[in-house]
Design a protein around this motif. Structure first.
Motif, short mmCIF file in Angstrom:
data_model
loop_
_atom_site.label_atom_id
_atom_site.label_comp_id
_atom_site.label_asym_id
_atom_site.label_seq_id
_atom_site.Cartn_x
_atom_site.Cartn_y
_atom_site.Cartn_z
N ALA A 108 2.27 -9.06 -6.10
CA ALA A 108 2.89 -7.91 -6.78
C ALA A 108 4.20 -7.58 -6.08
O ALA A 108 4.34 -7.78 -4.87
CB ALA A 108 1.96 -6.70 -6.74
N ARG A 109 5.14 -7.08 -6.86
CA ARG A 109 6.46 -6.75 -6.31
C ARG A 109 6.93 -5.43 -6.94
O ARG A 109 7.69 -5.42 -7.91
CB ARG A 109 7.45 -7.88 -6.61
N PRO A 110 6.47 -4.31 -6.41
CA PRO A 110 6.86 -3.01 -6.99
C PRO A 110 8.39 -2.90 -7.07
O PRO A 110 9.09 -3.18 -6.10
CB PRO A 110 6.28 -1.99 -6.01
N TYR A 139 14.41 -10.61 -6.57
CA TYR A 139 13.70 -9.46 -6.00
C TYR A 139 13.83 -9.43 -4.48
O TYR A 139 14.18 -8.39 -3.89
CB TYR A 139 12.22 -9.52 -6.40
N HIS A 221 -2.86 -0.60 3.95
CA HIS A 221 -3.28 -0.98 2.60
C HIS A 221 -3.61 0.28 1.82
O HIS A 221 -4.32 1.15 2.30
CB HIS A 221 -4.50 -1.91 2.68
N GLU A 222 -3.04 0.36 0.62
CA GLU A 222 -3.25 1.50 -0.27
C GLU A 222 -3.00 2.82 0.44
O GLU A 222 -3.75 3.78 0.32
CB GLU A 222 -4.65 1.43 -0.90
N ARG A 245 1.90 -5.83 -2.53
CA ARG A 245 0.78 -5.44 -3.38
C ARG A 245 1.22 -4.22 -4.18
O ARG A 245 2.26 -3.62 -3.89
CB ARG A 245 -0.45 -5.09 -2.53
N PRO A 246 0.42 -3.81 -5.19
CA PRO A 246 0.87 -2.70 -6.04
C PRO A 246 1.19 -1.41 -5.30
O PRO A 246 2.07 -0.66 -5.73
CB PRO A 246 -0.31 -2.52 -7.01
N ALA A 247 0.50 -1.12 -4.19
CA ALA A 247 0.71 0.15 -3.49
C ALA A 247 1.71 0.04 -2.35
O ALA A 247 1.69 0.85 -1.41
CB ALA A 247 -0.62 0.69 -2.96
N LEU A 248 2.62 -0.91 -2.42
CA LEU A 248 3.53 -1.13 -1.29
C LEU A 248 4.38 0.10 -0.97
O LEU A 248 4.67 0.37 0.21
CB LEU A 248 4.42 -2.35 -1.58
N ASP A 250 3.47 3.21 -1.16
CA ASP A 250 2.60 4.08 -0.36
C ASP A 250 2.39 3.49 1.04
O ASP A 250 2.29 4.23 2.02
CB ASP A 250 1.25 4.25 -1.05
N ASP A 251 2.29 2.18 1.10
CA ASP A 251 2.07 1.54 2.40
C ASP A 251 3.30 1.72 3.31
O ASP A 251 3.15 2.00 4.51
CB ASP A 251 1.77 0.05 2.21
#
Ligand SMILES: [Zn+2]
Length: 274
Positions: A108-110, A139, A221-222, A245-248, A250-251
């Motif tokens: 994933a690449r937010p 990206y 993570h998350e 990952r999707p929550a990057l 937030d990480d």
């Protein structure tokens, strides 16, 4: 463009992440098409001074990033003159800094990550698998423009421990060659997939241009930092691991907050391993 280059030079200096955030908030973001000097800032990079940012928006993440004291001038850690290159869980430094690393790249690449890194001035090292880097090179180049540095995490992300020298060298040198073509810089750091390695890995990484092989001290993570020691505090020299990952977003924020709580400032690994 002169301004952009000046800011990029600033981003490589020792000041802490949020230090420049207010100064650069109105500048073109890394995701703004770069080649035209007259390119205007992206709308998201120009928040109204009075508007309260919507939670979860890029402006909100930037607003939540702690303000750090200026990082100390980096004192590079000593590297062995002969023998194998070092394998480190944390850098042997007493300086009040910690390091943020982001791995893999294929999952994933937010989209707001490059702008967040740029605007909050977050020093990051990316350990990329070369096929993901090639497929999504634009990206990762945006993050590179924002100050991030690309390093080596093999081609196929297989465990290297116990594999032949030829296999390991192919995985490490093959990725290093591809990343150099894509990003214009030879990787000097290597992280083995899953952190699994043996003495052959150190030799192969060295033969492919690495100065050190890195593990990590904390994972994120998350939006949660997981410590590997009971003190549950980031120590000087610690290396925080997160992933694309999707929550990057937030990480990244959680890592900044944990580093801030510890009284440290985020710094760039490559300023310490030269
Ligand atoms: Zn990985």
């Amino acid at each position: 463009m002169v301004t952009l280059l000046t800011l990029l030079a600033l981003s490589a200096c020792a000041a802490g992440p949020a230090f420049h955030a207010r100064q650069i908030a109105s500048q073109p973001s890394p995701s703004t098409p770069a080649p035209t000097p007259s390119a205007s800032p992206s709308p998201s990079a120009s928040p109204s001074p009075t508007a309260r940012p919507t939670p979860g928006s890029l402006d909100w993440y930037v607003s939540q990033a702690p303000t750090f004291p200026a990082a100390p001038p980096p004192q590079p850690v000593p590297l062995p003159v002969t023998g194998p290159i070092p394998f480190w869980h944390r850098l042997p430094t007493d300086q009040k800094v910690a390091f943020i690393t982001i791995d893999d790249g294929g999952l994933a690449r937010p989209p707001a990550v490059a702008d967040f890194i740029w605007r909050a001035h977050i020093p990051v090292t990316m350990f990329l698998n070369s096929p993901a880097a090639e497929e999504h090179d634009v990206y990762f180049r945006q993050i590179q423009v924002a100050g991030g540095v690309v390093e080596n995490h093999t081609i196929r992300h297989n465990s290297l421990a116990g594999r032949s020298y030829d296999y390991q060298k192919q995985e490490i040198c093959g990725a290093a060659d591809k990343l150099q073509t894509l990003f214009g810089k030879r990787a000097t750091l290597f992280r083995p997939p899953f952190g699994e390695y043996d003495s052959t890995t150190l030799q192969a990484a060295q033969d492919c241009g690495a100065k050190a092989v890195l593990h990590w001290s904390e994972t994120v993570h998350e939006g949660k930092v997981r410590y590997q020691t009971p003190e549950k505090v980031v120590q000087p020299g610690d290396i925080l691991l997160m992933h694309f990952r999707p929550a990057l977003m937030d990480d990244l924020l959680a890592a900044l907050q944990a580093i801030h709580r510890a009284g440290l400032t985020p710094a760039l690994l490559e300023d310490y391993i030269r």
